[in-house]
Write an enzyme that holds these catalytic residues in place. Structure first.
Site, PDB file in Angstrom:
ATOM      1  N   ASN A 174      -7.504   5.940   0.281  1.00 12.95           N
ATOM      2  CA  ASN A 174      -7.047   4.616   0.678  1.00 12.95           C
ATOM      3  C   ASN A 174      -6.798   3.796  -0.587  1.00 12.95           C
ATOM      4  OD1 ASN A 174      -6.715   2.014   1.600  1.00 12.95           O
ATOM      5  ND2 ASN A 174      -8.514   2.020   2.933  1.00 12.95           N
ATOM      6  N   HIS A 185      -1.223   1.390   7.783  1.00 16.37           N
ATOM      7  CA  HIS A 185      -1.615   1.437   6.372  1.00 16.37           C
ATOM      8  C   HIS A 185      -1.293   2.821   5.819  1.00 16.37           C
ATOM      9  CE1 HIS A 185      -3.860   0.201   2.860  1.00 16.37           C
ATOM     10  NE2 HIS A 185      -4.656   1.240   2.950  1.00 16.37           N
ATOM     11  N   CYS A 214       0.825  -1.204   0.000  1.00 12.92           N
ATOM     12  CA  CYS A 214       0.000   0.000   0.000  1.00 12.92           C
ATOM     13  C   CYS A 214       0.859   1.254   0.000  1.00 12.92           C
ATOM     14  CB  CYS A 214      -0.942  -0.002   1.193  1.00 12.92           C
ATOM     15  SG  CYS A 214      -0.096  -0.083   2.792  1.00 12.92           S
TER      16      CYS A 214
END
Length: 822
Positions: A359, A335, A129
């Site tokens: 995201n 994250h 990520c």
């Protein structure tokens, strides 16, 4: 004393830094390293020597593309093949992926649909990520995007199954060439995909980045700063939000206006970097979760394309393996998010600062105030609401208040860009200096200043701050600069067991009497002088950067790992608002030459090796009293000196008698005889740890001391060698402080200097690699062999350096004579 932690800390704050200069053009060459052709930089001569063994120069993208079109074949990348070797290195994946090209996955595949943007990135089943957040930031700056992703590529015109992308790699731009085979499961992409099923630029970009690092698995876990810097070549600043300045929102707003890239994250409490699994989650556990996730996805619905359905329908995203911790508010710990915008809006008559985030998963979002499901949208003006909601049309992107942002998020990264990249002439530019370096175990891997016996051996870089800042509001005479230390290739070498080192640096002011001499500062200096500045702590990140303000002067920067004896390469960059000069110390290579009282007579020799040793034809220590013996007879003479034999000392007579007994009537010794005489004498010294000189070592000594090309040593040549050995023996004993019969390899730098040889850091590193044992010790015979070689090679060079300019020109015969007979 330095402390060590496993997460980053905030740099000192202030005006944002700017990286210097125009954007460099991407170099095309070897796909997975910086450029093709012969290497340069650290140990360039050694690497160039062996370069033909490694491989020939790589073909460029254009050459490969043209060749495929001519042969009417689709490109298959031999360096990053479409098989399991490109996926995982730690263990085999239990499910068989099928590698497919985009035309095999869907109809009408497209490279880019309607321009590359942040909504084209949906994370797959890999913990990268951090990389995808950097891509999302990249899409906000079209100029940068077009450099990384060349847009003259498609699946229709001149399609040959070959694509290329460009990344910054430790000071150079590299062109990474790949084929378009992508891993699939049930006809869906396993890793990154686009929001449109038939758009593939993000998946191919991820594959190129995986090739750059050796495998897809190598992308698991990282920091958004890594991706940002590899896309821009610029410098990233790191902020701990809890310690951020009061005007952080202003800093973020200014960064957005400049086109800077920003990422953020929430600590997961495990001290892991962004995207990593919680402590204890191994690759095997990740793979098991991936398998379960993909199987569940397969059961939920069919992956077959319904008849009559267009391939450009939205992708059904497989939610990635969620080893990050999802909070009740919808945010995810551990994250990486992209910061994509900042706005202000009226709410109940008051202005509220807002932050827009994305995201990479494309689904999981914030569910608090200003989210899509926020119940108080009715209190926001309709036009204001429409304006804000128009900017977050895709899943995964959301608004939240700035107060909520600084409450929940813990880290912020801002990648600052050059004026050229920002397309503005008004922004302040910074000057930059870049230095490559290496920590070598046993020589220059000294660790931090907690280890005073070895800290001084680390590479040292002189920094000259020449001009003060132009700041009318600041009366101090101060120079602003930023130091960035980046370790190289650790991600690519993960499959070999490499992890990020814990790194940092310290800055010391150089005393005025030492300005300009470029000497490597010794141990005592660091024992009695405190650093003027330093990285706030030592961190296990790829790059550590810190902003400083110091008066104009000369300083020395000492980069190091936290622990000593850790080997690795690095680059050290210094950015400053005004002119500065940064360079490695001890970059002059020389040898102390004896002062000759008389110029020796010219001697004619029969070989180039003998010619390189010509100065040994006359005793360097005592040249007075020379007789008129011819050169040929002088070389063969059994006399120790051309003077009166009666003047010989008892030791010299003993020396002559021993030599006569070994050499015989011809008064010359071969390698076997030299071995016997040296070991016979050295064995009497019980304080020297040695297994004796080997035959090969003695052959090398003869070659390096032979003045007439006979392959043997006469008395005079041997005496010169013996005097050198006695001198070097004293140096050896001086540095054998524990009387172990060996010296620590870290002391070799000083020992070499005491012997009159002045080298640079690369040569000290090479000496350690060549002569030290696995315990970082050097015994007596290795010590002497090293010094004999240095003596001989300097003498050979000086013999051919006719004009003294430090450059020699040899033909192949001369070169082979010097290297083979050595």
């Amino acid at each position: 004393m330095p402390t060590v932690i496993s997460a980053s800390v905030a740099p000192r704050t202030g005006a944002e830094p700017r990286s210097p200069g125009p954007i460099a053009q991407a170099a095309q060459g070897k796909g997975t390293e910086a450029g093709g052709g012969n290497p340069s930089g650290i140990y360039s001569a050694i690497i160039s020597r062996n370069f033909p063994i490694i491989g020939v120069k790589e073909k460029t993208f254009e050459q490969l593309h043209r060749k495929c079109l001519e042969k009417k074949v689709l490109f298959v990348d031999p360096e990053f093949p479409p098989d399991e070797t490109s996926l995982f290195y730690s263990q085999k994946f239990p499910i068989q992926f099928i590698w497919k090209r985009p035309p095999e996955i869907c109809e009408n595949p497209r490279f880019i649909i309607g321009g590359a943007n942040r909504t084209d990135i949906c994370q797959g089943d890999l913990g990268d990520c951090w990389f995808l957040a950097a891509i999302a930031c990249l899409t906000l700056n079209e100029r940068l995007l077009f450099r990384v992703i060349p847009h003259d590529q498609s699946f229709t015109e001149n399609y040959a199954g070959i694509f290329h992308f460009q990344f910054w790699r430790y000071g150079d731009w590299v062109d990474v060439v790949i084929d378009d085979c992508l891993p699939t499961y049930n006809n869906q992409l396993v890793f990154t995909k686009s929001n449109h099923r038939n758009e593939f630029w993000s998946a191919l970009l991820e594959k190129a980045y995986a090739k750059l690092h050796g495998s897809y698995e190598a992308l698991k876990a990282g920091n958004t700063t890594e991706g940002m810097e590899d896309f821009t070549g610029e410098l990233t600043e790191f902020f701990e939000i809890k310690d951020a300045p009061r005007d952080m929102y202003k800093i973020m707003k200014k960064a957005i206006e400049r086109g800077s890239l920003m990422g953020c994250s929430i600590d997961d409490g495990t001290n892991m970097t962004y995207g990593t699994s919680p402590s204890g989650l191994k690759m095997g556990e990740l793979i098991e979760r991936m398998v379960r996730n993909m199987d569940n996805s397969r059961l939920r619905d069919s992956d077959l394309i319904p008849e009559g359905c267009s391939d450009d329908r939205p992708t059904r995203t497989i939610v990635p393996v969620q080893y990050e911790t999802r909070m009740a508010c919808g945010l995810v710990k551990g994250h990486a998010y992209s910061v994509t915008g900042l706005e202000e809006a009226l709410y109940k008559g008051e202005k509220v600062k807002l932050v827009r985030l994305r995201n990479p998963w494309g689904q999981v979002e914030w569910n608090g105030s200003w989210s899509d499901s926020w119940k108080d949208w009715s209190y926001v003006d309709k036009d204001e609401k429409a304006r804000l909601q128009h900017q977050v049309t895709e899943d995964g992107e959301f608004w939240m208040s700035y107060d909520d942002f600084i409450y929940h998020f813990t880290k912020l990264e801002i990648c600052n860009l050059t004026a050229d990249a920002l397309e503005s002439d008004k922004l302040q530019t910074w000057t930059v200096s870049v230095n490559e370096g290496r920590w070598v175990r046993g020589c220059s891997a000294g660790g931090c200043r907690n280890f005073p016996d070895t800290f001084w051996t680390n590479p040292q870089y002189r920094l000259k701050l020449l001009e003060e800042d132009d700041d009318p509001d600041d009366s101090e005479v101060i120079c602003s600069f930023l130091v960035a230390l980046m370790q190289k290739n650790r991600r690519k070498d993960r499959k070999l067991g490499a992890n990020l080192f814990t790194i940092g640096f310290a800055i010391y002011e150089v005393p005025k009497e030492m300005h300009g001499n470029k000497q490597h500062l010794q141990k005592d200096f660091f024992l009695y002088n405190a650093s003027k500045a330093r990285s706030r702590t030592y961190i296990n990140m790829r790059e550590v950067s810190e902003r400083f303000r110091l008066p104009p002067s000369e300083y020395v920067i000492v980069p190091s790992t936290y622990e000593p004896h850790q080997e690795g390469e690095f680059i050290l960059r210094v950015f400053s608002e005004k002119r500065n000069l940064s360079e490695e110390v001890e970059n002059t290579i020389s040898v102390d030459r004896p002062v000759k009282k008389k110029k020796p007579k010219p001697i004619i020799f029969g070989s180039d090796r003998a010619n390189s040793n010509k100065e040994l034809g006359v005793d360097q220590e005592s040249e007075e009293g020379k007789d008129n013996t011819s050169p040929d007879k002088q070389a063969k003479s059994p006399q120790l000196k051309p003077g009166n034999i009666d003047q010989e000392s008892k030791e010299q007579r003993q020396f002559r008698n021993i030599f006569r007994q070994i050499a015989g009537d011809d008064m010359e010794i071969c390698a076997d005889e030299l071995k016997n005489v040296l070991n016979r004498v050295v064995n009497k010294h019980k304080d020297l740890k040695t297994q004796g000189f080997t035959l090969e070592s003695c052959r090398s000594m003869i070659a390096l001391m032979d003045t007439d090309g006979s392959g043997r040593l006469n008395l005079q040549e041997f005496h010169h060698l013996w005097k050198k050995i006695k001198t070097w023996q004293k140096i050896f004993k001086h540095y054998d402080t524990d009387q172990s019969g060996t010296i620590n390899s870290y002391e070799m730098r000083n020992a070499v200097n005491d012997a009159g040889f002045h080298l640079n850091n690369q040569l000290y590193d090479i000496i350690t690699m060549r002569y030290a044992d696995k315990y970082m010790n050097i015994d007596f015979d290795s010590f002497i062999c090293c010094f004999v070689r240095l003596e001989g090679m300097f003498r050979a060079f000086n013999a051919f350096d006719k004009d003294g300019d430090g450059i020699i020109k040899l033909n192949v015969l001369e070169w082979l004579q010097l290297t083979m007979y050595a």
